[in-house]
Design an enzyme around this catalytic site. Sequence first.
Site, PDB file in Angstrom:
ATOM      1  N   ASP A 171       0.867  -1.177   0.000  1.00  0.00           N
ATOM      2  CA  ASP A 171       0.000   0.000   0.000  1.00  0.00           C
ATOM      3  C   ASP A 171       0.903   1.226   0.000  1.00  0.00           C
ATOM      4  O   ASP A 171       1.551   1.525   1.006  1.00  0.00           O
ATOM      5  CB  ASP A 171      -0.885  -0.047   1.260  1.00  0.00           C
ATOM      6  CG  ASP A 171      -1.877   1.099   1.328  1.00  0.00           C
ATOM      7  OD1 ASP A 171      -1.665   2.114   0.652  1.00  0.00           O
ATOM      8  OD2 ASP A 171      -2.868   0.963   2.088  1.00  0.00           O
ATOM      9  N   HIS A 172       0.910   1.908  -1.099  1.00  0.00           N
ATOM     10  CA  HIS A 172       1.859   3.021  -1.249  1.00  0.00           C
ATOM     11  C   HIS A 172       1.493   4.227  -0.384  1.00  0.00           C
ATOM     12  O   HIS A 172       2.249   5.186  -0.290  1.00  0.00           O
ATOM     13  CB  HIS A 172       1.961   3.426  -2.723  1.00  0.00           C
ATOM     14  CG  HIS A 172       3.291   4.011  -3.092  1.00  0.00           C
ATOM     15  ND1 HIS A 172       4.232   4.403  -2.168  1.00  0.00           N
ATOM     16  CD2 HIS A 172       3.840   4.254  -4.309  1.00  0.00           C
ATOM     17  CE1 HIS A 172       5.294   4.887  -2.792  1.00  0.00           C
ATOM     18  NE2 HIS A 172       5.088   4.796  -4.092  1.00  0.00           N
TER      19      HIS A 172
END
Length: 547
Positions: free
Chosen positions: A519-520
């Site tokens: 999850d950036h």
Amino acid sequence: MSIQDIKVPDIGGDEKVEVIEVCVSPGDSVEADDSLVVLESDKASMEVPAPLAGKIVTVKLRVGDKVGTGDQVLTLEVLEASGESTESKDEEPSAVTAISAEEPPAKNESPVDNKSVLESIAVPDIGGAENVDVIEVCVSTGDAVAEGESLIVLESDKASMDIPAPFTGVVESIALKEGDKVSKDSTILVLRLDKPVATLQAKQSEANSIVEADRAVSSTVEEASDHGTVTSVAEIKASTSTAGNSRDDGHVYAGPAVRKLARELGVDLSTVNGTGPRSRILSDDVKGFVKQSLTSENTSSGSGVPTIADVDFSQFGSIEAEAMSKIGRLTAENMHRNWLNVPHVTQFDDANVDELEDFRQSLKAEAKNRDTKLTPLPFILLACAKALADNPKFNSSLQRNGEELVYKHYINIGIAVDTPVGLVVPVVKDVNKKTLWQLAEETAVLAEKAKNRKLSMKDMQGSCFTISSLGSIGGTGFTPIVNSPEVGILGVSKLAVKPVWNGYEFLPTKMLPLALSYDHRVINGADAGRFMTSLTATLADFRRVVL
Ligand code: CAO
């Protein structure tokens, strides 16, 4: 210059009606006949026009207020230079407002009895215009219409206007259709009245019409049809909206019947495109708008993403439809939610598992004695636990408000298990505290339970990170979807022997393809790089797991 109180005209009866639109604000300049407010009763909607040109000083009403005849609408600064006569503050409102009018003379009234009577309704004086186009017939035979509701809409080259019902009744027959040309006295329709005209006609119904730019048509109407009945339209009011612009100055170019329909359906007319002449909004436009809204709701996902249209596949050959399993439906929902909510990045690397595989093979006999199977998975679990401990951001979750990261002091890892009814993810708890043998047994038990649909809710809760291994199936790589609120997932593909350059020569080496999706919002590329480096280092030299 004088200040005029503008009051609600005679709207018939003592009933209070609702203010549904305030068309002006203090400081606005208005022309005579510009709409000031729009009122709506349960029978009709009506506009209160400016009796004179001037400047709005104060507005006394708000949308939602209930008003009756004589209530103050606003104060208007009237320019004497306009040449208009002005009234004193205390004058009767009916004299001030354009929509009330003189009592029409009742010619050839119907007999005064209590039986229902038929009244022929004719076109009133429309400012001398002749052969005017009927652009909308707002009613059908059998419709119940309330006094003031639009019967037809006319459009000349100079103006368009609603012709409202002078009385409440039921449409018995209609004498014209869209496209017909009419003049004053042309019969519109026959209305069946519950009460004779004599008891009704005392009240004048106001007309509401909207016309093109700077043309104000105003005429008091009283007329008898051939049948001797009274048709009366108090005044045909013209607005100054620019031709072709349905929203000039925020005004909406629509008649009272359309406004009422829009109110009933909860439609904001300023968002509806009018398809009538000069962009006038017709009732069909309102209905079309509602239909389109409903359709687009049905064809879009919760996130407003348009869905893919169903295709009739049978047109191409034989087909068979099968209902999705509950697990399948839930998985689809979760995947879609995670795909839409999580900005994904996937990082790839190959781990050199030459030594690990030697080690694993060397333990096979012992595994057999323990009545278990030692696949690469328990090794990968332990290596991940080490990487999670070394890179705690991967063991965190982002709170929904996006402002807080929750770090977990336990390391639970989910393992994706393929079952006949779909994908399930049981969770191995406290991976970092378990031995290889414990993990081998536990993963085998969980996988078995999953395949037999014996997993409890507890078995599937509390995961911090997920491993999805397709190693036993094949493939060189894939991009797994993060199982939110976790922030990372490792995809494991089938190990392959690859030529690896050792500085002198290429050596055949067992390489395990890894894909780390994250999850950036939480994990940066550098974090992922460090995690992957830790993981591959541990898998390359498994002694590192105890460091
Ligand atoms: N490369 C090469 N061989 C591998 C391997 C890899 N990465 N991973 C496992 N294998 C081998 C195992 O060693 C075993 O061979 P041996 O019996 O000769 O040792 C064989 O493949 C079968 O292993 P397995 O599947 O029984 O056991 P596992 O621990 O590797 O995996 C489980 C267990 C539950 C993860 C697996 O059965 C499974 O369901 N995988 C599918 C997961 C999935 O669907 N992921 C996609 C999710 S997103 O859609």
